[in-house]
Design an enzyme around this catalytic site. Structure first.
Site, PDB file in Angstrom:
ATOM      1  N   ASP A 101       1.338  19.380  58.735  1.00 53.40           N
ATOM      2  CA  ASP A 101       1.160  20.328  57.649  1.00 53.40           C
ATOM      3  C   ASP A 101       0.363  19.612  56.551  1.00 53.40           C
ATOM      4  OD1 ASP A 101       1.707  22.735  56.252  1.00 53.40           O
ATOM      5  OD2 ASP A 101       3.521  21.916  55.387  1.00 53.40           O
ATOM      6  N   ARG A 163      15.392  26.683  66.011  1.00 53.11           N
ATOM      7  CA  ARG A 163      14.740  25.640  66.816  1.00 53.11           C
ATOM      8  C   ARG A 163      14.733  26.019  68.292  1.00 53.11           C
ATOM      9  NH1 ARG A 163      14.005  20.989  63.700  1.00 53.11           N
ATOM     10  NH2 ARG A 163      15.594  20.548  62.144  1.00 53.11           N
TER      11      ARG A 163
HETATM   12  P1  IMP Z   1       3.949  17.284  56.508  1.00 51.16           P
HETATM   13  O1  IMP Z   1       4.435  15.935  56.066  1.00 51.16           O
HETATM   14  O2  IMP Z   1       3.714  18.185  55.325  1.00 51.16           O
HETATM   15  O3  IMP Z   1       2.765  17.230  57.427  1.00 51.16           O
HETATM   16  O4  IMP Z   1       5.169  17.980  57.209  1.00 51.16           O
HETATM   17  C1  IMP Z   1       5.463  17.859  58.520  1.00 51.16           C
HETATM   18  C2  IMP Z   1       6.857  18.342  58.774  1.00 51.16           C
HETATM   19  O5  IMP Z   1       7.164  19.472  57.958  1.00 51.16           O
HETATM   20  C3  IMP Z   1       7.036  18.817  60.191  1.00 51.16           C
HETATM   21  O6  IMP Z   1       7.462  17.777  61.019  1.00 51.16           O
HETATM   22  C4  IMP Z   1       8.080  19.902  60.046  1.00 51.16           C
HETATM   23  O7  IMP Z   1       9.370  19.346  60.110  1.00 51.16           O
HETATM   24  C5  IMP Z   1       7.862  20.452  58.670  1.00 51.16           C
HETATM   25  N1  IMP Z   1       7.058  21.694  58.695  1.00 51.16           N
HETATM   26  C6  IMP Z   1       5.820  21.866  58.245  1.00 51.16           C
HETATM   27  N2  IMP Z   1       5.370  23.110  58.431  1.00 51.16           N
HETATM   28  C7  IMP Z   1       6.383  23.773  59.038  1.00 51.16           C
HETATM   29  C8  IMP Z   1       6.541  25.127  59.526  1.00 51.16           C
HETATM   30  O8  IMP Z   1       5.654  25.987  59.457  1.00 51.16           O
HETATM   31  N3  IMP Z   1       7.732  25.398  60.109  1.00 51.16           N
HETATM   32  C9  IMP Z   1       8.749  24.496  60.232  1.00 51.16           C
HETATM   33  N4  IMP Z   1       8.626  23.226  59.801  1.00 51.16           N
HETATM   34  C10 IMP Z   1       7.469  22.861  59.213  1.00 51.16           C
END
Ligand code: IMP
Ligand code: MG
Length: 175
Positions: A101, A163
């Protein structure tokens, strides 16, 4: 507040794509073995399906980090909750993640793992939301690029639920 889930990627499409990713990885590492690292808990479903389809020798380990609270927004804080059981020095490591994300979690994690001296280190993700990237991360294998929507299923949760859905869905809320 009622929650609705609409299918974004069907179980069949997810399975088909994971097979393609596994074929690609098996080709890329032909004659070698890989050490798959699943990031708990989101990537568990993905990493198992991927591992089952690899035709090269595979070992697996897991680690757990936290970057999210209980809602749908990134906190920006990455915390190591469970470390790997085994060293990764000299191994062909592939990190398997559910979704990238902002990129904060993975950028922290990949740097942390690189410091441990793996022979090779690559990143494989089932889903990518490129529009949301805040920190640059190099992704070697991507299942699907998806729009900026909050998704659940196939390991991904909303407040620890959903999940277990066998497909990827978009969650929406109405009053
Ligand atoms: P980042 O550090 O922002 O890239 O976040 C990654 C983590 O955020 C992932 O491993 C997920 O646990 C959570 N995450 C990000 N987007 C989503 C989503 O659309 N649904 C569920 N979990 C998400
Ligand atoms: Mg996660």
């Amino acid at each position: 507040m009622a929650e609705h889930i609409t299918t974004l990627i069907s179980e069949e499409k997810v399975t088909e794509r994971i097979q393609q990713m596994a074929d690609q990885i098996s080709r890329d590492y032909e004659g070698q073995s890989v050490h798959l690292i699943g990031i708990l808990k989101g990537s568990v479903f993905f990493v198992c399906e991927l591992a089952k389809r690899l035709s090269i020798p595979v070992s697996m380990d897991f680690m757990s980090v936290s970057s999210y609270g209980s809602g749908t927004k990134s906190s920006g804080v990455v915390r190591l909750i469970k470390d790997l059981d085994d060293p990764i020095e000299g191994r062909n490591v592939i990190v398997a993640e559910d979704i990238i994300d902002s990129g904060r979690t993975l950028s922290y994690l990949m740097e942390n793992l690189a410091d441990r001296g793996p022979d090779t280190l690559r990143l494989c993700t089932l889903l990518d939301k490129p529009d949301r990237r805040v920190v640059d991360v190099k992704v070697d294998y991507t299942g699907f690029e998806i729009p900026d929507e909050f998704v659940v299923g196939y390991g991904l949760d909303y407040d620890q639920r959903y999940r277990n859905l066998p497909y990827i869905g978009v969650i929406s809320f109405d009053e």
